[in-house]
Design a protein around this motif. Structure first.
Motif, short mmCIF file in Angstrom:
data_model
loop_
_atom_site.label_atom_id
_atom_site.label_comp_id
_atom_site.label_asym_id
_atom_site.label_seq_id
_atom_site.Cartn_x
_atom_site.Cartn_y
_atom_site.Cartn_z
N PRO A 6 64.12 11.83 37.47
CA PRO A 6 63.77 11.40 36.26
C PRO A 6 63.15 9.92 36.17
CG PRO A 6 65.97 12.12 36.27
CD PRO A 6 65.62 12.12 37.53
N GLY A 7 61.97 9.80 35.47
CA GLY A 7 61.40 8.50 35.23
C GLY A 7 60.33 8.18 36.49
N TYR A 8 60.43 8.90 37.57
CA TYR A 8 59.39 8.53 38.56
C TYR A 8 58.11 8.55 38.16
CZ TYR A 8 62.12 7.62 42.47
OH TYR A 8 63.06 7.22 43.67
N LEU A 9 57.61 9.45 37.20
CA LEU A 9 56.20 9.58 36.54
C LEU A 9 55.86 8.50 35.88
CD1 LEU A 9 56.08 13.55 35.72
CD2 LEU A 9 55.13 12.23 37.62
N ILE A 31 55.52 0.54 39.94
CA ILE A 31 56.49 -0.20 39.42
C ILE A 31 57.59 -0.27 40.42
CG2 ILE A 31 57.37 -1.76 37.76
CD1 ILE A 31 54.36 -1.83 37.75
N TYR A 32 57.93 -1.49 41.28
CA TYR A 32 59.09 -1.61 42.03
C TYR A 32 59.89 -2.62 41.70
CZ TYR A 32 61.80 -2.53 46.46
OH TYR A 32 62.81 -2.50 47.29
N ASN A 47 59.96 -7.60 39.19
CA ASN A 47 59.23 -6.55 39.31
C ASN A 47 58.00 -6.81 40.01
OD1 ASN A 47 60.71 -4.92 37.71
ND2 ASN A 47 60.03 -5.90 35.99
N TYR A 48 57.62 -5.90 40.71
CA TYR A 48 56.27 -5.76 41.55
C TYR A 48 55.21 -4.48 41.36
CZ TYR A 48 58.83 -9.31 44.25
OH TYR A 48 59.42 -10.62 44.56
N LEU A 49 53.92 -4.61 41.23
CA LEU A 49 53.19 -3.35 41.47
C LEU A 49 52.79 -3.38 42.90
CD1 LEU A 49 51.01 -1.60 40.32
CD2 LEU A 49 49.20 -3.42 40.64
N VAL A 50 53.09 -2.25 43.59
CA VAL A 50 52.72 -1.80 44.85
C VAL A 50 51.71 -0.83 45.02
CG1 VAL A 50 53.86 -0.93 47.05
CG2 VAL A 50 55.31 -2.27 45.57
N VAL A 123 58.98 2.83 33.98
CA VAL A 123 60.19 2.88 34.54
C VAL A 123 60.10 2.12 36.07
CG1 VAL A 123 62.07 4.26 35.61
CG2 VAL A 123 61.15 4.77 33.61
N GLN A 124 61.01 1.41 36.48
CA GLN A 124 60.83 0.83 37.66
C GLN A 124 61.59 1.62 38.69
OE1 GLN A 124 63.09 -0.94 35.43
NE2 GLN A 124 62.55 -3.14 35.74
N ILE A 125 60.94 1.63 40.05
CA ILE A 125 61.61 2.17 41.26
C ILE A 125 62.64 1.10 41.73
CG2 ILE A 125 61.48 3.21 43.51
CD1 ILE A 125 58.79 4.67 42.62
N ILE A 126 63.79 1.35 41.53
CA ILE A 126 64.90 0.29 41.82
C ILE A 126 65.45 0.29 43.43
CG2 ILE A 126 67.32 -0.86 41.40
CD1 ILE A 126 66.51 0.28 38.46
#
Length: 184
Positions: A6-9, A31-32, A47-50, A123-126
């Motif tokens: 959930p949230g990955y999209l 977003i990571y 936070n980072y944009l990858v 949502v960030q990928i943590i």
């Protein structure tokens, strides 16, 4: 069967720039979050944009002129999408990097507080919860044939009022000591 967490999209963004006076999709990123401090369910993170490094160059493949800024298209907490301008320079210096030589990866710091204040729904990928470094694959049981997902906006397909990332499933083709020896 693998299920998309959930949230990955909501972690996937369309990266855009102006072409002929209109914003056009030039790539996809996500977003990571690198966790700096964690107490229970609360955490402080950077936070980072990858994205792919070639997305940040006008002619692509890191050979053209580097873009000065890009525009990130997020879903908002309201009805429509929201566009966020992201400068690729601070005090004349590029803010993205890849420490893997010719690796086509760009990592750009992004202020999560500014996104939240603007009402952007993301949502960030943590890193500690949902990202896995290759040196942990064996411990986690990752092997050939395991299911994976790719998310993005191929050919600029994204929806008019909301971001609708394309989701494709596949499988890991090869995980072995030889491919992991580079510690990627």
């Amino acid at each position: 069967m693998a299920l998309l967490p959930p949230g990955y999209l909501k972690s996937v963004v369309s990266i855009e720039d102006y072409e002929d006076g209109n914003l056009k999709t030039i790539g996809t990123g996500f977003i990571y979050a690198k966790v700096l401090e964690k107490k229970g369910d609360q955490f402080r993170a950077m936070n980072y944009l990858v994205t792919a490094k070639h997305v940040l160059y006008k002619a692509g493949l890191s050979r053209g002129k580097q873009r000065q800024k890009v525009f990130l298209r997020f879903d908002s907490l309201g009805e429509n999408v929201q566009v966020f301008e992201l400068s690729l320079y601070v005090d004349g210096l590029a803010v993205f990097s890849s420490t893997l030589g010719e690796c086509d990866v760009a990592v750009i710091p992004i202020n999560g507080n500014i996104l939240k204040e603007a009402g952007i729904d993301y949502v960030q990928i943590i890193d500690t919860d949902t990202a896995l470094h290759s040196n942990k694959y064996e411990e986690a049981g990752v092997s050939n044939g395991d299911g994976v997902f790719s998310l993005g906006f191929p050919l600029g397909l994204k929806g008019a009022e909301k971001n609708y990332a394309m989701c494709r499933s596949g499988s890991i083709a090869r995980v072995d000591d030889e491919t992991l020896s580079n510690n990627l």
